[in-house]
Motif scaffolding. Structure first.
Motif, PDB file in Angstrom:
ATOM      1  N   UNK A 141       0.654  -1.254  -0.022  1.00  0.00           N
ATOM      2  CA  UNK A 141       0.110  -0.172  -0.066  1.00  0.00           C
ATOM      3  C   UNK A 141       0.876   1.214  -0.031  1.00  0.00           C
ATOM      4  N   UNK A 142       2.270   1.109  -0.070  1.00  0.00           N
ATOM      5  CA  UNK A 142       3.084   2.293  -0.008  1.00  0.00           C
ATOM      6  C   UNK A 142       2.805   3.208  -1.091  1.00  0.00           C
ATOM      7  N   UNK A 143       2.701   2.592  -2.323  1.00  0.00           N
ATOM      8  CA  UNK A 143       2.463   3.389  -3.560  1.00  0.00           C
ATOM      9  C   UNK A 143       1.344   4.229  -3.656  1.00  0.00           C
ATOM     10  N   UNK A 144       0.043   3.589  -3.039  1.00  0.00           N
ATOM     11  CA  UNK A 144      -0.893   4.093  -2.878  1.00  0.00           C
ATOM     12  C   UNK A 144      -1.127   5.290  -1.868  1.00  0.00           C
ATOM     13  N   UNK A 145      -0.282   5.152  -0.814  1.00  0.00           N
ATOM     14  CA  UNK A 145      -0.285   6.418   0.001  1.00  0.00           C
ATOM     15  C   UNK A 145       0.484   7.498  -0.558  1.00  0.00           C
ATOM     16  N   UNK A 146       1.530   7.189  -1.223  1.00  0.00           N
ATOM     17  CA  UNK A 146       2.374   8.278  -2.107  1.00  0.00           C
ATOM     18  C   UNK A 146       1.326   9.064  -2.945  1.00  0.00           C
ATOM     19  N   UNK A 147       0.633   8.268  -3.779  1.00  0.00           N
ATOM     20  CA  UNK A 147      -0.020   8.870  -4.734  1.00  0.00           C
ATOM     21  C   UNK A 147      -1.365   9.501  -4.159  1.00  0.00           C
ATOM     22  N   UNK A 148      -2.109   9.044  -3.081  1.00  0.00           N
ATOM     23  CA  UNK A 148      -3.265   9.866  -2.637  1.00  0.00           C
ATOM     24  C   UNK A 148      -3.146  10.514  -1.524  1.00  0.00           C
ATOM     25  N   UNK A 175      -9.151   5.154   0.944  1.00  0.00           N
ATOM     26  CA  UNK A 175      -8.467   6.527   0.719  1.00  0.00           C
ATOM     27  C   UNK A 175      -9.458   7.669   0.880  1.00  0.00           C
ATOM     28  N   UNK A 176      -9.165   8.515   1.195  1.00  0.00           N
ATOM     29  CA  UNK A 176     -10.097   9.878   0.973  1.00  0.00           C
ATOM     30  C   UNK A 176      -9.474  10.897  -0.133  1.00  0.00           C
ATOM     31  N   UNK A 177     -10.370  10.933  -1.162  1.00  0.00           N
ATOM     32  CA  UNK A 177      -9.919  11.825  -2.085  1.00  0.00           C
ATOM     33  C   UNK A 177     -10.782  13.136  -2.425  1.00  0.00           C
ATOM     34  N   UNK A 178     -10.474  14.234  -2.181  1.00  0.00           N
ATOM     35  CA  UNK A 178     -11.534  15.251  -1.855  1.00  0.00           C
ATOM     36  C   UNK A 178     -12.958  14.868  -1.368  1.00  0.00           C
TER      37      UNK A 178
END
Ligand SMILES: Nc1nc2c(ncn2[C@@H]2O[C@H](COP(=O)(O)OP(=O)(O)OP(=O)(O)O)[C@@H](O)[C@H]2O)c(=O)[nH]1
Ligand SMILES: [Mg+2]
Ligand SMILES: [Zn+2]
Length: 339
Positions: free
Chosen positions: A16-23, A66-69
């Protein structure tokens, strides 16, 4: 939602590291209650969110989000523990993103072949590493232990199994050795199987409430009532679940995996889609007649197979696709472990 939310620090698994970096903000669902999910975010706060994420995807204990906007998005699940329940008339998702699944059965019940077959099939279907945990081994004589071993090897072939006792501590270190800071374990089994007691043994502390079983039939009293993610620090996360009466099977492939003897014989059936019912040239029926296949095995296989077929028909294409996904995952997993 009642009670203070537990403060659970998030330790992200590598994937999940890449996801955290992206989002940015990543969180994990620790409890779902009446359509509301309680999640922990990576700044250590507890956040209440609707029980379904974007695209109406239902959330379950163990989900990463993830929370995105302002929008909650459910991340792809690495494994899904699910069972069929006639009472609910559908499949029930018990826990997700589980690495190690402890299928718990008491020593008193550990020679019930059909129970073991069901647990094995649910384990293979999940995509997690299934481990059969025989609890309350302090209650078993040496003769009983030998009997359990014989039945387990036949009913749940290929599934790792560990005898444990909360009293003597037998097997607890072995279970703990399967866990690490970022792993998630889940426990599944009947009420009174000793799931919460195992968590306490692994934690070395009383983190979960436990309840007596009836002396007559070792049935529990449904002490654990919600599916909850618990933090064990160095021993990772663990999801305790309420005991279930019904362990219905949802996936046909996992039945084949559980009945390796039937599946091996089926290679020699004349028709590749043979149901081993009355087809000409059926090697399984022939082996049943000759006694090569143990009595009862074909019946037990047919029973679970019909159940899984029914569940798959009912779930439609979505579940069938998911089934393929799980199988792909468990294949990858087995390959990684050299099976
Ligand atoms: N002798 C013995 N008793 C055990 C062992 N493990 C659990 N028990 C007992 O079994 C009973 C049920 O244990 P629980 O841990 O509450 O069972 P559970 O699976 O969490 O049950 P639910 O929450 O109802 O689903 C308790 O009285 C425990 O003390 C064991 O290893 N040895
Ligand atoms: Mg419990
Ligand atoms: Zn056949």
């Amino acid at each position: 939602m009642t009670g203070e939310p537990p403060l659970i620090p998030l330790r992200l698994p590598e994937r999940l590291r890449p996801t955290q970096d992206a989002h940015g903000l990543v969180g994990r669902v620790v409890r779902v209650d009446r359509g509301r999910a309680l999640a922990m975010d990576d700044s250590g706060r507890a956040v209440e969110i609707p029980g379904s994420a974007s695209a109406g995807a239902e959330l379950c204990t163990g989900d990463w989000v993830t929370w995105t906007s302002g929008e909650v998005t459910r991340l792809e699940r690495s494994s899904v523990i699910a069972r069929a329940s006639r009472a609910r008339g559908e499949g029930q998702t018990v826990a997700v993103n589980v690495d190690v699944l402890f299928l718990v059965v008491r020593a008193e019940e550990a020679t019930r072949e059909r129970l073991l077959q069901r647990l094995a099939a649910i384990g293979w279907d999940s995509g997690a590493r299934p481990v059969l945990v025989i609890s309350a081994a302090d209650r078993a004589t040496d003769a009983r232990r030998r009997e359990i071993e014989r039945v387990v090897i036949r009913s749940a072939p290929g599934v790792e199994w560990v005898m444990t006792s909360a009293l003597s501590g037998e097997g607890i270190e072995e279970l703990a050795s399967m866990l690490g800071p970022t792993t998630t374990a889940a426990l599944l089994g009947h009420s009174g199987a000793g799931k919460s007691t195992l968590i306490n043994s692994i934690a070395g502390a009383n983190v979960q409430q436990t309840g007596e079983v009836r002396a007559r039939d070792v049935k529990g009293r449904h002490t654990t009532t919600s599916r909850e993610l618990i933090d064990l620090g160095e021993r990772g996360y663990v999801i305790d679940t309420p005991g279930v009466r019904e362990l219905g099977v949802l996936d046909g492939h996992s039945v084949e995996r559980t009945f390796t003897d039937v599946a091996a014989l089926a290679q020699s059936c004349r028709f590749s889609d043979c149901r081993h019912e009355s087809e000409p040239g059926c090697a399984v029926l022939a082996a049943t007649e000759s006694g090569e296949l143990e009595p009862g095995r074909l019946d037990d296989y047919q029973r679970l197979r019909r159940e899984a077929d029914h569940a798959e028909r009912k779930a439609g294409p979505a579940r069938r696709d998911k089934g393929r996904e799980y199988n792909r995952l468990s294949r990858q997993y087995r390959r990684a472990r050299g099976h």
